[in-house]
Design a protein around this motif. Structure first.
Motif, PDB file in Angstrom:
ATOM      1  N   GLY A  15      88.779 -37.700 -33.664  1.00 35.65           N
ATOM      2  CA  GLY A  15      87.752 -38.200 -34.567  1.00 35.65           C
ATOM      3  C   GLY A  15      86.368 -37.930 -34.040  1.00 35.65           C
ATOM      4  O   GLY A  15      86.183 -37.179 -33.074  1.00 35.65           O
ATOM      5  N   ALA A  16      85.383 -38.560 -34.669  1.00 36.56           N
ATOM      6  CA  ALA A  16      83.987 -38.339 -34.307  1.00 36.56           C
ATOM      7  C   ALA A  16      83.710 -38.832 -32.897  1.00 36.56           C
ATOM      8  O   ALA A  16      84.318 -39.800 -32.417  1.00 36.56           O
ATOM      9  CB  ALA A  16      83.079 -39.060 -35.305  1.00 36.56           C
ATOM     10  N   LEU A  17      82.797 -38.164 -32.229  1.00 37.87           N
ATOM     11  CA  LEU A  17      82.397 -38.546 -30.875  1.00 37.87           C
ATOM     12  C   LEU A  17      81.552 -39.813 -30.952  1.00 37.87           C
ATOM     13  O   LEU A  17      80.527 -39.846 -31.625  1.00 37.87           O
ATOM     14  CB  LEU A  17      81.595 -37.403 -30.258  1.00 37.87           C
ATOM     15  CG  LEU A  17      81.533 -37.300 -28.739  1.00 37.87           C
ATOM     16  CD1 LEU A  17      82.905 -37.024 -28.169  1.00 37.87           C
ATOM     17  CD2 LEU A  17      80.562 -36.214 -28.340  1.00 37.87           C
ATOM     18  N   GLY A  54      90.084 -31.179 -38.124  1.00 36.64           N
ATOM     19  CA  GLY A  54      88.670 -30.959 -37.876  1.00 36.64           C
ATOM     20  C   GLY A  54      88.130 -31.717 -36.682  1.00 36.64           C
ATOM     21  O   GLY A  54      86.918 -31.728 -36.455  1.00 36.64           O
ATOM     22  N   GLY A  55      89.010 -32.366 -35.892  1.00 37.23           N
ATOM     23  CA  GLY A  55      88.548 -33.143 -34.748  1.00 37.23           C
ATOM     24  C   GLY A  55      87.795 -32.315 -33.733  1.00 37.23           C
ATOM     25  O   GLY A  55      86.763 -32.738 -33.197  1.00 37.23           O
ATOM     26  N   GLU A  56      88.283 -31.116 -33.461  1.00 35.67           N
ATOM     27  CA  GLU A  56      87.610 -30.241 -32.499  1.00 35.67           C
ATOM     28  C   GLU A  56      86.224 -29.855 -33.007  1.00 35.67           C
ATOM     29  O   GLU A  56      85.243 -29.879 -32.238  1.00 35.67           O
ATOM     30  CB  GLU A  56      88.449 -28.988 -32.254  1.00 35.67           C
ATOM     31  CG  GLU A  56      87.808 -28.000 -31.301  1.00 35.67           C
ATOM     32  CD  GLU A  56      88.697 -26.793 -31.015  1.00 35.67           C
ATOM     33  OE1 GLU A  56      88.148 -25.681 -30.804  1.00 35.67           O
ATOM     34  OE2 GLU A  56      89.940 -26.946 -30.999  1.00 35.67           O
ATOM     35  N   ALA A  57      86.131 -29.523 -34.288  1.00 35.88           N
ATOM     36  CA  ALA A  57      84.836 -29.138 -34.860  1.00 35.88           C
ATOM     37  C   ALA A  57      83.840 -30.294 -34.784  1.00 35.88           C
ATOM     38  O   ALA A  57      82.642 -30.079 -34.529  1.00 35.88           O
ATOM     39  CB  ALA A  57      85.015 -28.686 -36.310  1.00 35.88           C
ATOM     40  N   MET A  58      84.313 -31.531 -34.991  1.00 35.30           N
ATOM     41  CA  MET A  58      83.420 -32.686 -34.932  1.00 35.30           C
ATOM     42  C   MET A  58      82.878 -32.884 -33.516  1.00 35.30           C
ATOM     43  O   MET A  58      81.707 -33.232 -33.327  1.00 35.30           O
ATOM     44  CB  MET A  58      84.151 -33.941 -35.404  1.00 35.30           C
ATOM     45  CG  MET A  58      84.290 -34.042 -36.909  1.00 35.30           C
ATOM     46  SD  MET A  58      84.898 -35.665 -37.447  1.00 35.30           S
ATOM     47  CE  MET A  58      86.653 -35.451 -37.197  1.00 35.30           C
ATOM     48  N   ARG A  75      85.692 -22.685 -27.461  1.00 37.75           N
ATOM     49  CA  ARG A  75      84.827 -21.765 -28.201  1.00 37.75           C
ATOM     50  C   ARG A  75      84.216 -20.721 -27.285  1.00 37.75           C
ATOM     51  O   ARG A  75      84.102 -19.550 -27.653  1.00 37.75           O
ATOM     52  CB  ARG A  75      83.726 -22.570 -28.902  1.00 37.75           C
ATOM     53  CG  ARG A  75      82.763 -21.742 -29.741  1.00 37.75           C
ATOM     54  CD  ARG A  75      81.701 -22.633 -30.387  1.00 37.75           C
ATOM     55  NE  ARG A  75      80.800 -23.243 -29.400  1.00 37.75           N
ATOM     56  CZ  ARG A  75      79.896 -24.178 -29.692  1.00 37.75           C
ATOM     57  NH1 ARG A  75      79.776 -24.625 -30.932  1.00 37.75           N
ATOM     58  NH2 ARG A  75      79.113 -24.674 -28.749  1.00 37.75           N
ATOM     59  N   GLU A  76      83.820 -21.147 -26.086  1.00 37.34           N
ATOM     60  CA  GLU A  76      83.092 -20.259 -25.175  1.00 37.34           C
ATOM     61  C   GLU A  76      84.011 -19.359 -24.367  1.00 37.34           C
ATOM     62  O   GLU A  76      83.604 -18.287 -23.918  1.00 37.34           O
ATOM     63  CB  GLU A  76      82.250 -21.100 -24.208  1.00 37.34           C
ATOM     64  CG  GLU A  76      81.139 -21.900 -24.870  1.00 37.34           C
ATOM     65  CD  GLU A  76      81.652 -23.139 -25.569  1.00 37.34           C
ATOM     66  OE1 GLU A  76      80.886 -23.724 -26.345  1.00 37.34           O
ATOM     67  OE2 GLU A  76      82.833 -23.526 -25.341  1.00 37.34           O
ATOM     68  N   GLY A  77      85.252 -19.789 -24.160  1.00 35.97           N
ATOM     69  CA  GLY A  77      86.135 -19.069 -23.254  1.00 35.97           C
ATOM     70  C   GLY A  77      85.740 -19.334 -21.810  1.00 35.97           C
ATOM     71  O   GLY A  77      84.982 -20.249 -21.507  1.00 35.97           O
ATOM     72  N   GLY A  78      86.243 -18.505 -20.907  1.00 35.63           N
ATOM     73  CA  GLY A  78      85.924 -18.689 -19.504  1.00 35.63           C
ATOM     74  C   GLY A  78      87.086 -18.277 -18.617  1.00 35.63           C
ATOM     75  O   GLY A  78      88.200 -18.022 -19.093  1.00 35.63           O
ATOM     76  N   PRO A  79      86.865 -18.226 -17.314  1.00 37.95           N
ATOM     77  CA  PRO A  79      87.881 -17.706 -16.385  1.00 37.95           C
ATOM     78  C   PRO A  79      89.032 -18.665 -16.116  1.00 37.95           C
ATOM     79  O   PRO A  79      90.007 -18.278 -15.465  1.00 37.95           O
ATOM     80  CB  PRO A  79      87.073 -17.462 -15.106  1.00 37.95           C
ATOM     81  CG  PRO A  79      85.942 -18.435 -15.182  1.00 37.95           C
ATOM     82  CD  PRO A  79      85.596 -18.529 -16.637  1.00 37.95           C
ATOM     83  N   PHE A  80      88.963 -19.915 -16.592  1.00 37.13           N
ATOM     84  CA  PHE A  80      90.002 -20.889 -16.282  1.00 37.13           C
ATOM     85  C   PHE A  80      90.741 -21.351 -17.535  1.00 37.13           C
ATOM     86  O   PHE A  80      91.349 -22.406 -17.538  1.00 37.13           O
ATOM     87  CB  PHE A  80      89.398 -22.098 -15.566  1.00 37.13           C
ATOM     88  CG  PHE A  80      88.789 -21.779 -14.231  1.00 37.13           C
ATOM     89  CD1 PHE A  80      89.563 -21.742 -13.081  1.00 37.13           C
ATOM     90  CD2 PHE A  80      87.440 -21.476 -14.124  1.00 37.13           C
ATOM     91  CE1 PHE A  80      89.011 -21.442 -11.847  1.00 37.13           C
ATOM     92  CE2 PHE A  80      86.865 -21.170 -12.908  1.00 37.13           C
ATOM     93  CZ  PHE A  80      87.648 -21.151 -11.761  1.00 37.13           C
ATOM     94  N   GLY A  81      90.681 -20.557 -18.596  1.00 37.58           N
ATOM     95  CA  GLY A  81      91.315 -20.939 -19.848  1.00 37.58           C
ATOM     96  C   GLY A  81      92.824 -20.814 -19.791  1.00 37.58           C
ATOM     97  O   GLY A  81      93.388 -20.357 -18.796  1.00 37.58           O
ATOM     98  N   PRO A  82      93.517 -21.194 -20.871  1.00 36.24           N
ATOM     99  CA  PRO A  82      92.929 -21.739 -22.104  1.00 36.24           C
ATOM    100  C   PRO A  82      92.384 -23.151 -21.895  1.00 36.24           C
ATOM    101  O   PRO A  82      92.757 -23.835 -20.952  1.00 36.24           O
ATOM    102  CB  PRO A  82      94.091 -21.716 -23.094  1.00 36.24           C
ATOM    103  CG  PRO A  82      95.321 -21.753 -22.254  1.00 36.24           C
ATOM    104  CD  PRO A  82      94.990 -21.055 -20.985  1.00 36.24           C
ATOM    105  N   TYR A  83      91.499 -23.568 -22.815  1.00 36.69           N
ATOM    106  CA  TYR A  83      90.807 -24.842 -22.672  1.00 36.69           C
ATOM    107  C   TYR A  83      91.298 -25.904 -23.658  1.00 36.69           C
ATOM    108  O   TYR A  83      90.672 -26.943 -23.777  1.00 36.69           O
ATOM    109  CB  TYR A  83      89.298 -24.629 -22.803  1.00 36.69           C
ATOM    110  CG  TYR A  83      88.753 -23.804 -21.647  1.00 36.69           C
ATOM    111  CD1 TYR A  83      88.349 -24.414 -20.469  1.00 36.69           C
ATOM    112  CD2 TYR A  83      88.682 -22.420 -21.724  1.00 36.69           C
ATOM    113  CE1 TYR A  83      87.871 -23.682 -19.407  1.00 36.69           C
ATOM    114  CE2 TYR A  83      88.210 -21.666 -20.667  1.00 36.69           C
ATOM    115  CZ  TYR A  83      87.801 -22.297 -19.504  1.00 36.69           C
ATOM    116  OH  TYR A  83      87.345 -21.561 -18.447  1.00 36.69           O
TER     117      TYR A  83
END
Length: 503
Positions: A15-17, A54-58, A75-83
């Motif tokens: 849900g919403a933060l 839609g929880g992630e998008a919120m 969304r950003e990715g990175g060397p330690f993914g998956p996130y």
């Protein structure tokens, strides 16, 4: 060489933060920025029953509005993914297998109803409920019989009796007896990792250096510390921050201060004010200053100055900080914030109009949503035909006041201070008291008997609009109004607020 600072914010997309979670994200972001480290967003999304569409998008929308862009994340990715934790199952299974091979873990074939029955029996005689050694050293032939019978084992960690000590940055060294923890489940019989196992495995894999989270997670820490030790890895620095309480105390709820972060955006709070306020619920600057830009917060954040006391939400203070941050905005940026709140097209407002208005009227607002009530009445065409306006403009001195004001302003540098100074000079030239001189000018510009400083009003309106309104009012002062359209009646004006020293 000192290991790099890596913090993480690991919410569930349920849900919403809300403010409590946002405060955790803020402290992790500030600390990472202060030390040139990485702020990681990891979504703990394995609890599919509680997840919302839609929880992630919120979560991302709230973080983006607060300016807390992660360095690494789904969304950003990175060397330690998956996130996303749900995508890390292969790693969780591999690490569980390692613990089985090292002897730190064992397979447990007990059915849930059997475990529950034994737990109730232990409670009845006052024994620890977590310890159940039945499968700890199960002979291989018995394990094969269980598997042949269709039993799928869970995987448990071997937890020794005796104190399990761990350190918390705020509370110091704490301990709990291993018998109270029991041989905790790492992987359920259906193959799903438990919360504490997945979190520890992921924090190790992502090389998290500091776990800054709410004090509600304190009970999870000894379980995670045991897993660090089982893997032969040094635990991170654990920092359990105090709880954010509802106004008046008690748990945050929908009715008591638990509005989502984006609700504060809709209400017009400045995002830097939310960042500023929530950081102060746990931390204070050395000089006691409360109004701090995000750059100042990054520069001054210091875990040694974290407090351990719970804090109540104070929306009045949040609004005060919002006003301070609005006034600190460059007018161009504030004008863009205001543009979404104002009927700019209907009022014929240009970008230059909005910038000037932001420059002089920001001090009258605390929320972005205050802009319409402060700005729109100024730019709306003044209702000169109403009874209240006629009473002011038909006064004997009104025509002279309007003509002198227009002449004085026609060549004045268009700045608030210069406009106010010039208008006072025109008043002295007319030989009129302020109560006779200023009301006609104010009514000409705004149609209202009271309001902001006239120099600021004229500056916001701009030269052309201001002079046109003075001309229209001067015509009315000669008794030439078309009163068939009526007008706005704002009551009589005795000019008591328009003194010689206050334009």
């Amino acid at each position: 060489m000192t290991a790099p600072i890596r913090t993480r914010f690991a919410p569930s997309p349920t849900g919403a933060l809300h403010l409590g979670n946002a405060r955790t994200a803020i402290l992790n972001w500030l600390f990472a920025r202060r030390h040139g480290g990485a702020f990681v967003l990891r979504l703990e999304d394995t609890d599919t029953e509680r997840g919302v569409p839609g929880g992630e998008a919120m979560i991302y929308e709230a973080l983006d509005w607060l300016g807390l862009g992660p360095d690494e994340g789904p969304r950003e990715g990175g060397p330690f993914g998956p996130y996303r934790q749900s995508e890390r199952g292969a790693l969780h299974r591999e690490r569980a297998r390692e613990l089985l091979e090292s002897g730190c873990a064992f397979r447990c074939y007990c059915a849930p109803d059997e475990l529950e029955a034994r737990r109730e029996a232990a409670i009845a005689v006052g024994e620890p409920t977590g310890r159940d050694a039945r499968c700890r050293d199960l002979p291989a032939d018995k394990a094969r019989r269980y598997e042949a019978a269709g039993r799928t084992p869970a995987i448990r960690l071997r937890v020794a009796s005796g104190p399990v000590e761990f350190d918390d940055f705020l509370k110091g060294t704490l301990a709990i007896d291993g018998d109270d923890l029991g041989d905790m489940v790492l992987v359920r019989s259906d193959g799903r990792p438990t919360y504490n196992f997945a979190v520890a495995v992921d924090d190790i894999a992502m090389e998290i250096s500091h776990v800054i989270r709410g004090v509600g997670h304190l009970s999870n820490t000894p379980k995670q510390v045991l897993l660090y030790r089982a893997f032969g890895v040094e635990p991170p620095e654990f920092v359990h921050i105090p709880t954010v309480l509802a106004p008046g105390g008690g748990k945050l709820s929908k009715r008591r201060g638990a509005a989502g972060v984006l609700d504060y955006r809709e209400r017009g709070f400045h995002p830097d004010a939310i960042l500023n306020y929530l950081s102060l619920l746990s931390w204070s600057s050395e000089d006691g200053e409360e109004f701090l830009s995000r750059e100042a917060l990054v520069e001054r954040i210091d875990l040694d100055r974290l407090g351990a006391a719970d804090s109540e939400v104070d929306e009045e203070k949040m609004a005060w900080l919002s006003g301070r941050h609005l006034r600190a905005e460059p007018p161009e940026r504030l004008a863009r914030r205001w543009a979404g709140q104002l009927d700019a097209e209907g009022l014929g407002l240009t970008d230059a109009d909005l910038r000037r208005a932001a420059e002089v009227f920001a001090k009258r607002t605390r929320l972005v949503t205050d802009a319409p009530s402060e700005v729109e009445p100024i730019f709306r065409a003044p209702p000169l035909g109403g009874a209240a306006a006629r009473q002011v403009l038909w006064a004997p001195e009104a025509g002279a006041a309007l003509r002198l004001a227009r002449a004085a302003w026609e060549e004045t540098a268009w700045r608030p201070e210069a406009l106010a100074r010039t208008l006072r000079g025109a008043m002295r030239e007319a030989g009129l008291p302020g109560r006779a001189f200023f009301p006609p000018v104010r009514v000409a510009l705004t149609g209202q008997p009271h309001g902001p400083d006239l120099g600021e009003v004229a500056y916001a309106l701009g030269r052309e609009r201001t002079l046109e309104r003075l001309d229209a009012a001067a015509t009315g002062a000669a008794g030439e109004f078309d009163t068939s359209h009526g007008g706005h009646n704002n009551g009589s004006n005795d000019g008591s607020n328009d003194k010689e020293t206050s334009v």
